[in-house]
Write an enzyme that holds these catalytic residues in place. Structure first.
Site, PDB file in Angstrom:
ATOM      1  N   HIS A   1       0.834  -1.203   0.000  1.00  0.00           N
ATOM      2  CA  HIS A   1       0.000   0.000   0.000  1.00  0.00           C
ATOM      3  C   HIS A   1       0.863   1.245   0.000  1.00  0.00           C
ATOM      4  CE1 HIS A   1      -0.100   1.345   4.343  1.00  0.00           C
ATOM      5  NE2 HIS A   1       0.155   0.081   4.600  1.00  0.00           N
TER       6      HIS A   1
ATOM      7  N   ASP B   1       5.952   2.282   7.431  1.00  0.00           N
ATOM      8  CA  ASP B   1       4.613   1.821   7.064  1.00  0.00           C
ATOM      9  C   ASP B   1       3.926   2.828   6.170  1.00  0.00           C
ATOM     10  OD1 ASP B   1       2.120   0.724   6.929  1.00  0.00           O
ATOM     11  OD2 ASP B   1       1.679   0.859   9.062  1.00  0.00           O
TER      12      ASP B   1
ATOM     13  N   GLU C   1      -5.181   1.507   2.599  1.00  0.00           N
ATOM     14  CA  GLU C   1      -5.054   0.271   3.383  1.00  0.00           C
ATOM     15  C   GLU C   1      -5.301   0.573   4.856  1.00  0.00           C
ATOM     16  OE1 GLU C   1      -2.746  -2.663   5.906  1.00  0.00           O
ATOM     17  OE2 GLU C   1      -2.655  -0.490   5.814  1.00  0.00           O
ATOM     18  N   GLU C   2      -4.802   1.753   5.288  1.00  0.00           N
ATOM     19  CA  GLU C   2      -4.844   2.074   6.719  1.00  0.00           C
ATOM     20  C   GLU C   2      -6.266   2.190   7.254  1.00  0.00           C
ATOM     21  OE1 GLU C   2      -2.469   1.604   8.433  1.00  0.00           O
ATOM     22  OE2 GLU C   2      -0.585   2.213   7.511  1.00  0.00           O
TER      23      GLU C   2
ATOM     24  N   ASP D   1       4.164  -4.961   3.272  1.00  0.00           N
ATOM     25  CA  ASP D   1       3.614  -3.723   3.830  1.00  0.00           C
ATOM     26  C   ASP D   1       4.785  -2.954   4.439  1.00  0.00           C
ATOM     27  OD1 ASP D   1       2.299  -1.829   5.452  1.00  0.00           O
ATOM     28  OD2 ASP D   1       0.540  -3.078   5.680  1.00  0.00           O
TER      29      ASP D   1
ATOM     30  N   HIS E   1       2.707   4.055  13.204  1.00  0.00           N
ATOM     31  CA  HIS E   1       1.546   4.950  13.037  1.00  0.00           C
ATOM     32  C   HIS E   1       1.672   6.280  13.777  1.00  0.00           C
ATOM     33  CE1 HIS E   1      -1.503   1.665  11.560  1.00  0.00           C
ATOM     34  NE2 HIS E   1      -0.392   1.715  10.840  1.00  0.00           N
TER      35      HIS E   1
HETATM   36 ZN   LIG Z   1       0.791  -0.616   6.481  1.00  0.00          ZN
END
Ligand SMILES: [Zn+2]
Length: 722
Positions: free
Chosen positions: A367, A377, A414-415, A443, A527
């Site tokens: 993603h 990420d 995706e998140e 990912d 995140h």
């Molecule tokens: Zn991810």
């Protein structure tokens, strides 16, 4: 064309002086040793205009498989990957926001310059963004403290404030309670202490339960809001983990079908029961470990249950007053306002058309959207994907074309819940079901040291073999395989029953054999605003050698799946794994329940797998001595490819029809640790609330369904009608 003999100069090549030189030497070597003929080097992907899969070129003129592998591996470049990552992560690029378009544009420009054929597939889906949040603690001594809900030192307005996507708006004026990881067992432990969380704000440390599961449980227990924090040390204490709390996958307004743009698609209303079911009932918000400490250190009430174990936040607190679980006496004033908004998603693809079998697909996916800068990420994976694209384009210039079609996929949103990949799989279900050989997901490619892989078991062997060909990024003169085998857990390939990345729709909805790869795990800036290029350079992968290793493994896996005449699938591993799952299940079941049906289906799969193994051996031996019919090989490969589809059940899991795979999928109970046979896990959960005899027959029925699925896979693999 002779002028295309040298790699076509591109900005990437020009900036890496040592690289063209090394390639030139390699090419010269290959030319001298007759690996390929100069006449056969063409500048672009040869497109096959016929649907025939017979050889269109003389085999001797093609790059030999070994040369393809060597060129692929030797043309890796850590500084190129580093520059890709730097460009991809210049700005935060949350799905549906304007900066996300810049990241997309960068990716497309890179792919087009190679040149690879690209295209976009766009959807219109429901996303969720924060408008406002506030949190104030009112202490018993009369003081109040307004807690800062953004990471310290982060420029305001640039990065989305920490929030939980799809949390409802709401407010609370209530005492906090500490509920450990927020699982059912944690609430029972509180009950023993006489603590009732009804009407309280649950303060939860992040564990293995998905965020949405934590909020769902807290709502069931009567909490009015949830504050979720991830434990951390030092600087990490300031990080705040954004994330989704929606249940299930894909656009909430189009469950099971694609969210096509415009008015040509059915959409459910926001008030539809099916839509509301996927959103939590109470508001929640992520907070920093630092703020969690401020709240938790002020709690009275009974002391923490001993078996909750050490918490970085609560153990820090042992010399202070107040090491209870609450509720209160502190009061929290919490508000959160959000909006749900339609947004356009853009999945991007680069396609390298297969020459012999253009209608068989090998998909590599990652993603592109990120909560913040997304250096780990997901763009460590995007940088690796771009480097693979660059190396494949180089191979194409040297005369290589894959046997099967390779598709590089860059997913959006995706998140928010695997939305981009899910909509695409839903829209292309028939084609993927009949033509997709495998889906290879990456990912967070690089989170730190150590190689990890998850896969459907028929791909285990291929992963092991490929890691023997790739250098370990951290230890000189070792391969990834050697350090992997020497690690504590040894060669341990996980399974893909979770729904935490884009493989979920491919495997769990459409039965495509899948792989998920990464280096390192549990990285501290997950995140948060600190998931940046600087963090990657400082901690994650200073020399970008781990990125090179992931790209090497990922790209080689795809080369095998795209080019090996006989697909590198091995179903004995699947049978062995199923046997282990069955044994693990047997210890959880009552004596009255029989696993005999699963056991005998596994035996059928063992027989089919042994047969396929013999057949593959014979076909490989004959391939180059006889003019073996390509059709025969194709028919055999189709059985290998389609055996996985046997595990699908058209009706899907009970009450969750979208999940079709009966071996791998998430159990309904998001606190469950069972990672296989989700239908059986659900039945065991339901049975706990039924009369014994009814419960047993519900479980037994699910066991029969799994047994039939395994039998379908065995029959598909053997290719014989019953
Ligand atoms: Zn991810």
């Amino acid at each position: 064309m002779a002028q295309n003999f040298q790699p076509k100069p591109s900005p990437i090549f020009l900036s890496r002086t040592s690289f063209p030189c090394a390639v030139a030497i390699l090419l010269l070597f290959l030319a001298l040793t007759g690996y390929y003929s100069l006449r056969n080097i063409c500048p672009k992907t040869a497109s096959s205009s016929s649907s025939s899969f017979s050889h269109t070129q003389d085999d001797t003129q093609k790059l030999k498989p070994h040369a393809v592998e060597q060129i692929f591996l030797n043309s890796s470049n850590n500084s190129t990957i580093s520059s890709f990552l730097h460009s991809l992560t210049l700005k935060p690029h949350l799905a549906g926001t304007p900066p996300a378009l810049h990241t997309l544009q960068y990716l497309l420009t890179q792919l087009k310059t190679l040149p690879l054929q690209t295209h976009l597939s766009q959807y219109e889906v429901l996303l969720s963004y924060p408008l406002h949040s506030s949190l104030t603690a009112h202490f018993t001594n009369g003081t109040t403290k307004t807690l800062f809900l953004q990471e310290v030192g982060v420029p305001r307005g640039q990065i989305v404030q920490p929030y939980h996507a799809y949390s409802p708006s709401g407010s609370a004026w209530a005492p906090p309670v500490y509920v450990n990881y927020g699982r059912a067992e944690d609430y029972r432990a509180l009950e023993v202490l006489g603590v009732n969380v009804s009407g309280c704000v649950a303060v939860v440390r992040r564990g293995s339960v998905p965020r949405g599961g934590v909020v769902e449980r807290a709502a069931q227990e009567g909490a009015v809001a949830v504050l979720l924090y991830a434990e951390g040390d030092g600087e990490e204490e300031e990080g705040i983990e954004r994330g989704t709390v929606m249940e299930g996958l894909g656009d909430p307004l189009t469950p099971g079908w694609a969210a096509v743009r415009g008015t040509h698609s059915e959409r459910l209303g926001l008030e539809d029961k099916e839509v509301r079911r996927r959103f939590p009932k109470i508001p929640s918000m992520p907070i920093s470990a630092h703020n969690a400490y401020v709240i938790l250190s002020s709690l009275g009430g009974p002391r923490l249950p001993y078996n909750w174990g050490p918490s970085k936040v609560t153990t820090r607190n042992k010399d202070r007053t107040g090491s209870g679980v609450g509720p209160g006496p502190t009061l929290l004033n919490f508000t959160y306002q959000a909006e749900k908004k339609m947004a356009t998603l853009r999945n991007a693809f680069a396609v390298i058309r297969g020459v012999e079998e253009p209608d068989r697909y090998v998909l590599l996916g990652n993603h592109r959207d990120a909560w913040t800068y997304g250096a780990v990420d997901p763009n460590s994976g995007t940088a690796a994907l771009l480097d693979i694209a660059r190396r494949y384009a180089l191979l194409i210039r040297l005369g290589w074309n894959p046997r099967r079609t390779i598709i590089l996929c860059s997913w959006d949103a995706e998140e928010f819940g695997m939305i981009g990949s899910t909509e695409w799989v839903e829209q292309n279900l028939e084609n993927l079901g009949s033509k997709a050989v495998a889906y290879l997901n990456v990912d967070c490619a690089v989170q730190g040291p150590g190689f990890f892989a998850g896969a459907t078991p028929q791909l285990d062997n291929l992963i092991v073999e490929v890691t023997k060909k790739v250098n370990d990024p951290d230890l000189h003169k070792m391969t990834v395989y050697q350090t992997w085998a020497a690690a504590n857990s040894g060669i341990n390939i996980g399974r893909l029953g979770r729904v935490d990345s884009d493989f979920a729709a491919f495997l769990q909805h459409s039965g495509v054999p899948s792989i998920d790869l990464y280096y390192g795990k549990d990285f501290p800036v997950y995140h948060t605003a600190f998931d940046s290029y600087d963090w990657m350079k400082k901690y994650g992968d200073p020399l970008f050698h781990r990125h090179v290793a992931v790209a090497g493994i990922w790209g080689l896996l795809a080369l095998h799946l795209a080019d090996d005449p006989i697909l590198p699938f091995e179903y004995l591993s699947y049978a062995t794994q199923l046997q282990e799952h069955m044994e693990a299940l047997s210890v959880l079941l009552d004596t009255g329940i029989s696993l005999h049906s699963i056991n005998s289906s596994i035996q059928e799969l063992v027989d089919a797998a042994n047969g396929a193994k013999m057949e593959a051996k014979k076909l490989r031996e004959k391939k180059y001595v006889e003019d073996l019919s390509e059709l025969r090989i194709r028919a055999f490969n189709d059985r290998l490819m389609l055996a996985e589809r046997g595990f699908l059940e058209p009706e899907g899991l009970k009450g969750r029809q979208w999940f079709k795979h009966l071996i791998y999928g998430p159990p309904r109970n998001r606190e469950s640790k069972q990672s296989f046979f989700p239908g059986i896990a659900d039945a065991m959960d339901r049975a706990a609330k039924m009369k014994k005899i009814e419960g047993q027959s519900a479980i037994q029925h699910e066991i029969w369904r799994v047994a039939r699925a395994i039998q379908r896979a065995a029959i598909a693999l053997s290719g014989e009608l019953s």
